[in-house]
Design a protein around this motif. Structure first.
Motif, PDB file in Angstrom:
ATOM      1  N   ASN A 142     -17.074 -27.327  22.491  1.00 23.23           N
ATOM      2  CA  ASN A 142     -18.192 -26.425  22.185  1.00 23.23           C
ATOM      3  C   ASN A 142     -18.346 -25.295  23.187  1.00 23.23           C
ATOM      4  O   ASN A 142     -19.429 -24.760  23.348  1.00 23.23           O
ATOM      5  N   GLY A 143     -17.275 -24.924  23.865  1.00 20.52           N
ATOM      6  CA  GLY A 143     -17.350 -23.851  24.831  1.00 20.52           C
ATOM      7  C   GLY A 143     -17.828 -24.292  26.208  1.00 20.52           C
ATOM      8  O   GLY A 143     -17.855 -23.505  27.140  1.00 20.52           O
ATOM      9  N   GLU A 144     -18.221 -25.531  26.340  1.00 19.68           N
ATOM     10  CA  GLU A 144     -18.634 -26.090  27.631  1.00 19.68           C
ATOM     11  C   GLU A 144     -17.382 -26.316  28.485  1.00 19.68           C
ATOM     12  O   GLU A 144     -16.272 -26.375  27.970  1.00 19.68           O
ATOM     13  N   PRO A 145     -17.564 -26.492  29.788  1.00 24.82           N
ATOM     14  CA  PRO A 145     -16.392 -26.823  30.615  1.00 24.82           C
ATOM     15  C   PRO A 145     -15.864 -28.222  30.275  1.00 24.82           C
ATOM     16  O   PRO A 145     -16.619 -29.083  29.816  1.00 24.82           O
ATOM     17  N   ASP A 146     -14.566 -28.408  30.482  1.00 22.45           N
ATOM     18  CA  ASP A 146     -13.985 -29.733  30.266  1.00 22.45           C
ATOM     19  C   ASP A 146     -14.642 -30.727  31.208  1.00 22.45           C
ATOM     20  O   ASP A 146     -15.155 -30.365  32.267  1.00 22.45           O
ATOM     21  N   GLU A 147     -14.618 -32.011  30.813  1.00 19.89           N
ATOM     22  CA  GLU A 147     -15.328 -33.038  31.583  1.00 19.89           C
ATOM     23  C   GLU A 147     -14.367 -33.955  32.321  1.00 19.89           C
ATOM     24  O   GLU A 147     -13.306 -34.308  31.807  1.00 19.89           O
ATOM     25  N   ASP A 148     -14.771 -34.340  33.532  1.00 16.50           N
ATOM     26  CA  ASP A 148     -13.986 -35.268  34.334  1.00 16.50           C
ATOM     27  C   ASP A 148     -14.092 -36.678  33.759  1.00 16.50           C
ATOM     28  O   ASP A 148     -15.013 -37.004  33.014  1.00 16.50           O
ATOM     29  N   ALA A 149     -13.128 -37.514  34.149  1.00 23.20           N
ATOM     30  CA  ALA A 149     -13.133 -38.919  33.736  1.00 23.20           C
ATOM     31  C   ALA A 149     -12.931 -39.796  34.958  1.00 23.20           C
ATOM     32  O   ALA A 149     -12.252 -39.413  35.909  1.00 23.20           O
TER      33      ALA A 149
END
Length: 197
Positions: A142-149
Motif C-alpha cells: 500500500n505504498g508503506e515502507p517494507d516491514e522487518d521480520a
C-alpha cells in the motif's frame, strides 16, 4: 468439534476469510500448490463443525541432514479473526513440530512481522526466541515502507531424543549475528555454543 485435517486444493477456494487479514501474507495459487505437492504433511487446516475454515499452517522441511541443520520451517500460520484466542494457532504449531520431529528435524524456525506483537508473544509462550531481525522482509503493498521480520527459533530443541553425543557445529550458526552466545537444549543436556563469523 473442530477438525484438523490435511489442506486440499479445494480449500484454496474457501480460505478467504483467513487470508483477508492484513497481517497474513498471501501468495499466488502456484505457491500454495507447490507446498501441497512437495510438503503435503506440513499443510494443515482447521475446519469448524459447519464447514468454515478456521485457520491453517503451511510449512516445509529444509536444510542439510549431513550438517544437522535439517528442520521444519513455518511459512504461514493464520487463524481467521473470529476464531482467534482459542489456542488454535498453538495447536497447529504443535502439529507441525510433531511432523518435523517425525521427519528427523532438529528444530522448527519461522519469521514473524515485528509489528505483530500478538504473534510474537504467542511464539515466545511456545518457547521460541528471536535470533535475528531481517530488514524489510515483508513487502508492503500500500505504498508503506517494507516491514522487518523477526527470525525465531525454539529455545528448546524439537526432539528430546537427541543424545549426549549430539554436537552442533559452529557452521550451523552462520545465520546468527557475530559474537553472540547461544544455548541449545538437547533433551536434558545443555550445549553452550560460542562462535565467531
Amino acid at each position: 468439534m473442530t477438525t484438523l485435517r490435511a489442506f486440499t486444493c479445494d480449500d484454496l477456494f474457501r480460505f478467504n476469510n483467513i487470508n483477508l487479514d492484513p497481517l497474513t501474507e498471501t501468495y499466488g495459487i502456484p505457491f500454495y500448490l507447490q507446498y501441497l505437492a512437495h510438503w503435503p504433511e506440513y499443510f494443515i487446516v482447521a475446519e469448524a463443525p459447519g464447514g468454515e475454515l478456521m485457520g491453517y499452517i503451511m510449512g516445509k522441511a529444509e536444510g542439510s541432514v549431513a550438517r544437522e541443520e535439517w528442520h521444519g520451517h513455518v511459512t504461514a500460520l493464520s487463524v481467521a479473526p473470529e476464531f482467534r484466542r482459542l489456542g488454535l494457532a498453538a495447536k497447529l504449531m504443535e502439529l507441525l513440530e510433531e511432523i518435523s520431529e517425525r521427519k528427523g528435524g532438529f528444530f522448527v524456525d519461522l519469521f514473524v512481522r515485528v509489528s505483530n506483537q500478538v504473534a510474537v508473544n504467542m511464539y515466545k509462550q511456545l518457547g521460541y526466541s528471536v535470533y535475528r531481525t531481517v530488514i524489510e522482509y515483508y513487502s508492503a503493498s500500500n505504498g508503506e515502507p517494507d516491514e522487518d521480520a523477526y527470525g525465531e527459533l525454539p529455545s528448546v530443541a524439537v526432539s528430546p531424543k537427541r543424545s549426549q553425543n549430539t554436537y552442533i557445529h559452529s557452521t550451523h550458526c552462520s545465520h546468527f549475528n557475530k559474537g553472540k552466545r547461544i544455548i541449545v537444549f538437547v533433551g536434558l543436556n545443555i550445549l553452550n555454543l560460542s562462535y565467531n563469523i
